[in-house]
Design a protein around this motif. Structure first.
Motif, PDB file in Angstrom:
ATOM      1  N   SER A 143     -24.549 -12.912  22.427  1.00 55.88           N
ATOM      2  CA  SER A 143     -25.835 -12.533  23.026  1.00 55.88           C
ATOM      3  C   SER A 143     -26.992 -12.797  22.069  1.00 55.88           C
ATOM      4  CB  SER A 143     -25.818 -11.065  23.446  1.00 55.88           C
ATOM      5  OG  SER A 143     -25.553 -10.217  22.336  1.00 55.88           O
ATOM      6  N   ALA A 144     -26.780 -12.515  20.770  1.00 54.67           N
ATOM      7  CA  ALA A 144     -27.835 -12.773  19.784  1.00 54.67           C
ATOM      8  C   ALA A 144     -28.119 -14.266  19.679  1.00 54.67           C
ATOM      9  CB  ALA A 144     -27.431 -12.212  18.426  1.00 54.67           C
ATOM     10  N   GLU A 177     -30.128 -15.539  22.607  1.00 51.84           N
ATOM     11  CA  GLU A 177     -31.528 -15.169  22.436  1.00 51.84           C
ATOM     12  C   GLU A 177     -32.208 -16.068  21.408  1.00 51.84           C
ATOM     13  OE1 GLU A 177     -34.174 -11.347  20.849  1.00 51.84           O
ATOM     14  OE2 GLU A 177     -32.004 -11.129  21.187  1.00 51.84           O
ATOM     15  N   PHE A 178     -31.485 -16.374  20.330  1.00 50.48           N
ATOM     16  CA  PHE A 178     -32.013 -17.235  19.271  1.00 50.48           C
ATOM     17  C   PHE A 178     -32.358 -18.618  19.814  1.00 50.48           C
ATOM     18  CE2 PHE A 178     -31.419 -20.060  15.553  1.00 50.48           C
ATOM     19  CZ  PHE A 178     -32.226 -19.424  14.628  1.00 50.48           C
ATOM     20  N   TRP A 207     -37.375 -13.210  12.924  1.00 50.85           N
ATOM     21  CA  TRP A 207     -36.231 -13.098  13.840  1.00 50.85           C
ATOM     22  C   TRP A 207     -35.041 -12.375  13.203  1.00 50.85           C
ATOM     23  CZ3 TRP A 207     -31.259 -13.755  15.330  1.00 50.85           C
ATOM     24  CH2 TRP A 207     -31.009 -13.674  16.705  1.00 50.85           C
ATOM     25  N   LEU A 208     -34.566 -12.864  12.060  1.00 53.30           N
ATOM     26  CA  LEU A 208     -33.353 -12.281  11.473  1.00 53.30           C
ATOM     27  C   LEU A 208     -33.578 -10.853  10.993  1.00 53.30           C
ATOM     28  CD1 LEU A 208     -32.053 -15.370   9.440  1.00 53.30           C
ATOM     29  CD2 LEU A 208     -30.960 -14.357  11.454  1.00 53.30           C
ATOM     30  N   TYR A 209     -34.596 -10.636  10.163  1.00 52.70           N
ATOM     31  CA  TYR A 209     -34.804  -9.307   9.593  1.00 52.70           C
ATOM     32  C   TYR A 209     -35.040  -8.226  10.661  1.00 52.70           C
ATOM     33  CZ  TYR A 209     -35.229 -11.522   4.967  1.00 52.70           C
ATOM     34  OH  TYR A 209     -34.990 -12.219   3.810  1.00 52.70           O
ATOM     35  N   PRO A 210     -35.885  -8.493  11.677  1.00 49.28           N
ATOM     36  CA  PRO A 210     -36.093  -7.446  12.687  1.00 49.28           C
ATOM     37  C   PRO A 210     -34.820  -7.071  13.455  1.00 49.28           C
ATOM     38  CG  PRO A 210     -37.867  -9.051  12.793  1.00 49.28           C
ATOM     39  CD  PRO A 210     -36.826  -9.628  11.874  1.00 49.28           C
ATOM     40  N   ARG A 211     -33.831  -7.956  13.455  1.00 48.54           N
ATOM     41  CA  ARG A 211     -32.586  -7.683  14.183  1.00 48.54           C
ATOM     42  C   ARG A 211     -31.448  -7.250  13.271  1.00 48.54           C
ATOM     43  NH1 ARG A 211     -35.808 -11.045  16.517  1.00 48.54           N
ATOM     44  NH2 ARG A 211     -35.999 -11.115  18.811  1.00 48.54           N
ATOM     45  N   GLY A 212     -31.777  -6.998  12.003  1.00 49.91           N
ATOM     46  CA  GLY A 212     -30.781  -6.482  11.083  1.00 49.91           C
ATOM     47  C   GLY A 212     -29.910  -7.524  10.416  1.00 49.91           C
ATOM     48  N   GLU A 261     -23.078 -15.190   9.651  1.00 51.54           N
ATOM     49  CA  GLU A 261     -24.204 -14.274   9.458  1.00 51.54           C
ATOM     50  C   GLU A 261     -23.720 -12.873   9.084  1.00 51.54           C
ATOM     51  OE1 GLU A 261     -27.366 -14.912   9.383  1.00 51.54           O
ATOM     52  OE2 GLU A 261     -27.186 -17.026   9.958  1.00 51.54           O
ATOM     53  N   HIS A 270     -25.013  -8.738   8.124  1.00 52.97           N
ATOM     54  CA  HIS A 270     -26.096  -7.773   8.287  1.00 52.97           C
ATOM     55  C   HIS A 270     -26.920  -7.719   7.004  1.00 52.97           C
ATOM     56  CE1 HIS A 270     -24.868  -6.386  12.178  1.00 52.97           C
ATOM     57  NE2 HIS A 270     -23.656  -6.057  11.762  1.00 52.97           N
TER      58      HIS A 270
END
Length: 370
Positions: A61-62, A65-66, A110-115, A137, A139
């Motif tokens: 899902s991520a 979205e990406f 993108w990456l940081y806001p999603r952990g 990837e 966390h």
């Protein structure tokens, strides 16, 4: 903790299983991610609307979205990795200074806001000009990939690269075999890569030059301009992810036959990443002929035997009700199987199914069994 040797050997075995059975790639990517304490992993090839990807189940899902947000085409890490020419896996700090990461858009926005924010990646060059990235990837709180884990990934790298090469080769062979099968029964067929680039064509399709095909060096061009416009639009829809094909009429030329060009998506698990082909073209003259036997429809179009029996009868002029009665099943069953058949053949209407299957010439000299 880095994987024990026995666990690493077992993972390598799973990698080679996925090479031959592409349905296994998502789970294998998940196992690769877990082996370095990461959140997930993905394989992808860029290309704008033609970008394709596979991911571990927990990242799907991520990643959707990406890609939908256009980030795949603006990922500074992947751009630097490709430009570096480096082999094997590299981490974020191998390509960026720490202070640059916090202002790099794909990280900061993108990456940081999603952990997320730490990982490792490699790039593999496959046959047919395919460039495939493998990203793992983590966390953000887990921190950069440590040296022992990076060493573990680089021990896996040659096996992953070989497996990707095998998957790519097998995907091409499967698509090429479909074209060869159509040659055997007397049908012109060709395989296309993105943007109309010819991958291969059987001898019957090559014989269609100069009409209805003007040429294909290397992009296919039809002799009729209006048909060419429709072909370009149909291929663009397929490359953008549409599961539907199109039937394109081509008028006769100097007393010759009119043709119908059927544009069929090349679909299947993992073909998006590993196969260079996005569509098959099947050219049929507008001449009445018998419908192919159900057994041949199974082989050509990956139909189930039940779907092939329904398709054969519908293409031969039977109604849904008559087909249900003849096969001893309910009308709802026939409709379900017909819907599945339309999807697999890349058409949207029953009339298109009839046109495709009744136009295909047969050299088998027999009718389908009752």
């Amino acid at each position: 903790m880095v994987m024990l040797r026995e666990e690493a050997v077992a993972l390598v075995g799973r990698v080679y299983e996925a090479a031959a059975v592409p349905e296994l790639w998502p789970d294998v990517l998940g196992a690769v991610a877990r082996s370095i304490d990461a959140a997930g992993a993905c394989l992808f090839t860029p290309g704008g609307a033609a970008a394709r990807w596979i991911s571990s189940p927990d990242m799907s899902s991520a990643l959707d979205e990406f890609v939908a947000g256009g980030w795949l085409e603006h990922d500074g890490f992947n751009d630097r990795l490709l430009a570096s020419g480096r082999n094997g896996f590299v981490g974020d700090l191998d390509l960026f200074a720490a202070e640059d990461l916090v202002v790099e858009p794909v990280y900061a926005d993108w990456l940081y806001p999603r952990g997320f924010g730490w990982g490792a990646a490699t790039v593999m060059r496959l046959p047919h000009d395919r460039t495939v990235f493998l990203n793992v990837e983590r966390h953000l709180g887990r921190g950069p990939v440590e040296a022992p884990y990076m060493a573990h990934l680089n021990q896996l790298h040659p096996h992953l690269a070989r497996a990707a090469m095998i998957s790519s080769h097998l995907a091409w062979e499967r698509a090429h075999a479909a074209g060869s099968a159509l040659q055997i029964i007397g049908t012109p067929a060709a395989l296309l890569r993105p943007h109309g680039r010819m991958e291969s064509a059987n001898a019957l399709f090559q014989a269609l030059v100069p009409h209805p095909v003007r040429g294909f060096d290397p992009d296919i061009v039809l002799a009729d301009p209006r048909a060419q416009e429709k072909l370009v639009a149909s291929l663009a829809r397929i490359e953008a992810g549409s599961p539907f094909g199109q039937s394109i009429p081509i008028p006769p030329h100097e007393g010759g036959n009119a043709f119908v060009l059927h544009v069929l998506p090349v679909r299947g698990v993992a073909r998006d990443v590993f196969s260079a082909c996005v569509a098959m073209l099947v050219a049929t003259p507008v001449v009445a002929g018998p419908v192919l036997p159900a057994a041949v429809l199974v082989a050509l179009f990956d139909l189930t035997p039940a779907e092939a029996r329904v398709a054969h009868r519908i293409a031969g002029g039977a109604t849904v009700e008559a087909t249900a009665a003849a096969l001893g099943v309910s009308r709802e069953t026939v409709r379900t199987q017909l819907k599945a058949t339309l999807s697999k053949l890349g058409v949207t209407r029953q009339a298109e199914l009839v046109g495709l299957l009744s136009a295909l010439p047969t050299a088998l000299g027999r009718e389908a069994p009752p």
